[in-house]
Scaffold this active site. Structure first.
Site, mmCIF file in Angstrom:
data_model
loop_
_atom_site.group_PDB
_atom_site.id
_atom_site.type_symbol
_atom_site.label_atom_id
_atom_site.label_comp_id
_atom_site.label_asym_id
_atom_site.label_seq_id
_atom_site.Cartn_x
_atom_site.Cartn_y
_atom_site.Cartn_z
ATOM 1 C CB VAL A 1 -1.514 -67.116 70.521
ATOM 2 C CG1 VAL A 1 -0.229 -66.849 71.299
ATOM 3 C CG2 VAL A 1 -2.682 -67.257 71.483
ATOM 4 C CG ASP B 1 -4.286 -58.225 72.091
ATOM 5 O OD1 ASP B 1 -5.343 -58.725 71.670
ATOM 6 O OD2 ASP B 1 -3.183 -58.397 71.538
ATOM 7 C CE LYS C 1 -2.109 -61.295 70.812
ATOM 8 N NZ LYS C 1 -1.032 -60.443 70.246
#
Length: 814
Positions: free
Chosen positions: A606, A675, A679
């Site tokens: 992250v 994506d 995260k």
């Protein structure tokens, strides 16, 4: 007077004998030189004896002995003396042949016959070496130790009769002024039968002569620099110990330090005669001095040794508890059968006791216990004894241990941290030895882990296995290469790259690669990539402080994390697939890591190198409660909306992002927000929310027609059709003095991600270029939330974050 002893490698060739003669000639005071058989000869004699006992040929052994000793004679002795030396060698070999012929005919090899056959090794070498001394003008006589050293009749490991032997030696040497070249290892019983003192017994011969003659010291010349802190064949960083006490040396030699035969010390200890161990191939080396006045060590331990191939026999049952005389019966039964017990340990509950024996004694030991306690076993008071084989005793030795707290903790932390299971533990009341029984396959790992914990204190090494050498992995290798020396010399951290893989191949080196050449070596490797084979090879190395680094985005690689952790190997990864996949898999990985103390680090999953996950953990550990997280987690979407001010259509900004390398080759892979959603899910799970990916509420950015487009060009054509829609939404926000941002929100029991309009005071308005931002509201940070902001993507910052996690693992070591 000095007694000198030279081992098999120190007399194993003409060149070695020449060195030995120079060493002896350059010393004042030696009157006795004890020699072993040429290196490898004793093993050859045993092979020949066993072959004869099976009715098999042994001529090749005799031919090899003749050739080897003949070559030494040819090289070192000239003229008529050479003929005499060759004749003496031939006579001994003829005698050996007659004995082997008899065994061959009978097809029977007794321990007494084997001792006699083994004696030829020392007799051949000592008689030849005495002539070599005379060939250079130094008076020397051959002395067969069987004339003087007397023992009992325990063939193979005879006990020396000190009173008879010492008297013989004193009177014999006192009557002679010449140098005596003595056969090591061999002796004779009182009836004249040849006996041997055990493998390595030449050291013992030297000690017997030293004690009998009240020598100034005994010197053991071998092929290593002295007693090392560990076996250098297993521990590459082992180094020579300058000084060591008798008791420390005795403990180390008993538990496998091969440079010194264990019984050697006792006769010299009784008379306080020092023992010096040196390298005949490096006579200038300092060596190791064994005495009762050894200096204090700078380390709390002197050395670590291991005794391989032992069996642990366990006896347990309620019938042991509170019963006096149980141990006496147990070890008395073993003694009656002549079984040597190496190690003993008993539970304080008295419910169980275990002891270590050699594999050869295992059957007899089990039989002895079953016979002695037959009634208790039959009555269910005791279980049948059990034997666990293929074990090793690892011993940590040092007199300073008894004055230093925390030694045991450091030993067992080093073992546990590296997944080495301990089957039994023992410590003597003298506190100079801590012994642990471990599996044979863990021997080298255990030795290296403990050695590093004590002798390389302050120096931490990580053995790295890297999968993925593309943009992130390749950059990581460059960073390691550039920082390697600084880490080693300034911070005492060593990173050894022992395994590398990409989608095409893999390469391994237990000693480590130069990171600057890693890609080159990987490209030349013939091994095709297979993640399961990679993990098996990594596990087979069984190196301490191993770290598996996954710089891929592969679900297949992420699927092996559990196997890796169960092998006590740390994991560092920027790969989001494991932590954003099934919640149960994420839970198993994180719980196993926490419970077993095996690092599983994924800070970079992250916001790249930004300290987001570690900050959340610190908040939780300090008792704070996370109430809400708001974040821009996509560098691509951050760039697009940071610059979406009406001066350019939305589709043009997407093209610019692609041109700058902020998007994947197909921008839809970023604009689908998957994506960013992964995260967000990882952050939610770090906050304790047991969410699955399907529970993350994702607001689509693009219309469905964009995703349905067959290729990138068609996608941009469809995106241009939506420019007016995006502009309308931007203009509406602008009319309220706001700007659009794509924000993830995690709170209570939910996680969502979508487009929202931000007012001027919003921290999300401060973003520039492709920055990420995470705004954390907690019980303590409620009025003014904590803000973490910076580059959240890019090869350099991502690789740097991975590098930092690897260094963090090194810092977590002992």
């Amino acid at each position: 007077m000095i007694i000198m002893k030279f081992g098999g490698t120190s007399v194993g060739s003409a060149a070695a004998i020449e060195k030995m003669i120079r060493i002896v000639g350059g010393r004042a005071g030696p009157r006795v030189v004890v020699v072993s058989a040429f290196s490898g000869v004793t093993d050859s004699l045993i092979d020949a004896a066993r072959a004869a006992g099976r009715g098999e040929a042994f001529d090749n052994v005799i031919a090899a002995l003749s050739g080897r000793h003949g070559e030494a004679a040819e090289a070192l002795i000239g003229g008529g003396d050479r003929a005499g030396a060759l004749a003496e060698t031939d006579a001994l070999l003829a005698e050996l042949r007659r004995v082997l012929d008899g065994i061959y005919i009978l097809k029977e090899l007794s321990p007494r016959s084997l001792d006699y056959i083994m004696s030829f090794g020392e007799r051949l070498s000592a008689s030849l070496i005495a002539r070599c001394f005379r060939a250079v003008g130094q008076d020397a006589d051959y002395l067969d130790a069987r004339l003087l050293v007397k023992t009992d009749n325990r063939y193979g490991h005879a006990k020396v009769l000190a009173e008879e032997s010492y008297g013989n030696i004193k009177s014999y040497v006192a009557a002679r002024k010449t140098l005596q070249i003595v056969t090591g290892f061999i002796a004779a019983a009182l009836d004249g039968a040849t006996t041997t003192l055990g493998r390595g017994g030449s050291d013992y011969t030297a000690a017997i002569f030293g004690a009998a003659l009240d020598a100034e010291r005994v010197e053991i010349w071998t092929d290593v620099d002295g007693i090392l802190t560990a076996d250098p064949k297993m521990v590459k960083n082992a180094f020579c110990i300058d000084e060591i006490s008798y008791s420390e040396a005795m403990e180390m030699s008993h538990f496998g330090a091969k440079v010194l035969y264990p019984p050697t010390i006792q006769p010299l200890l009784e008379k306080k005669i020092p023992i010096w161990i040196g390298n005949s191939f490096k006579p200038e080396a300092k060596g190791t001095l064994i005495s009762d006045a050894s200096s204090n060590s700078r380390w709390p331990v002197r050395g670590i040794s291991s005794l391989p191939n032992i069996t642990l026999v366990s006896v347990q049952g309620a019938g042991m508890v509170g019963v006096s005389g149980f141990s006496s019966r147990l070890f008395g039964a073993l003694a009656l059968r002549g079984i040597n017990v190496i190690l003993i340990t008993q539970a304080s509950s008295e419910h169980s006791i275990c002891f270590a024996v050699t594999p050869l004694d295992t059957g007899e030991a089990l039989a002895a216990v079953e016979e002695e306690f037959a009634l208790e076993i039959k009555g269910g008071l005791l279980d049948k004894p059990e034997a666990e084989q293929n074990l090793v005793i690892v011993a940590v030795v040092g007199e300073n241990m008894k004055n230093t707290s925390g030694i045991s903790g450091r030993v067992f932390y080093a073992l546990g941290r590296n997944g080495v299971n301990v089957a039994a533990i023992a410590q003597g009341s003298s506190e100079i030895n801590i012994s642990a029984v471990v599996a044979k396959e863990d021997e080298a790992k255990a030795l290296n882990a403990i050695h590093e914990a004590f002798f390389l204190a302050g120096t931490r090494s990580v053995n790295l296995f890297l999968v993925g050498c593309g943009l992130i992995g390749g950059t990581l290798l460059e960073q390691i290469a550039g920082q390697r020396e600084t880490l080693a010399y300034r911070y005492k951290i060593r990173i050894n790259i022992c395994g590398l893989a990409n989608s095409r191949g893999m390469v391994f080196n237990e000693e480590g690669f130069d990171p600057a050449r890693a890609k080159e070596l990987l490209a030349a490797s013939p091994l095709p990539f297979d993640i399961d084979a990679f993990v098996r090879r990594m596990k087979s190395f069984n190196l301490p402080n191993s770290c598996f680094c996954d710089c891929t985005a592969s679900e297949t690689v992420a699927a092996v994390y559990e196997t890796v952790l169960h092998a006590a190997v740390s994991i560092v990864t920027p790969n989001k697939k494991a932590n954003s996949g099934a919640f149960d898999y994420y839970r198993r990985l994180t719980e196993y890591s926490r419970d077993r103390g095996i690092p599983y680090l994924y800070e970079v999953t992250v916001c790249a190198g930004l300290p987001v996950i570690s900050t959340l953990r610190d908040l939780h550990l300090s008792g704070d409660k996370v109430l809400r997280i708001e974040a821009v987690l996509s560098g691509t979407l951050s760039f697009i909306f940071n610059n979406f001010d009406g001066s350019k259509p939305f589709s043009v900004l997407v093209r610019e992002a692609k041109a700058k390398g902020y998007t994947e080759p197909d921008p839809r892979d970023d604009l689908n927000a998957m994506d960013a959603a992964r995260k967000a899910l990882i952050l939610a799970r770090e906050c304790g929310l047991p969410l699955e990916f399907s529970q993350v509420n994702i607001e689509p950015i693009l219309p469905e027609a964009c995703f349905a487009a067959p290729d990138v060009d068609a996608f941009f054509a469809e995106l241009e059709k939506s420019d007016a829609v995006f502009e309308s939404r931007r203009a509406a926000a602008c009319a309220e003095g706001k700007q659009l941002r794509y924000v993830a929100v995690i709170e209570a029991d939910s996680s969502r991600i979508g487009l929202r309009a931000e007012p001027p005071e919003s921290p999300f308005r401060s973003l520039v270029d492709s920055d990420n931002i995470v705004v954390i509201t907690t019980s303590r940070y409620s009025k003014l939330p904590m803000v973490i902001k910076g580059p959240g993507a890019g090869a350099q910052v991502t690789a740097a974050g991975v590098f930092a996690d690897i260094v963090r693992i090194a810092r977590s070591l002992v």
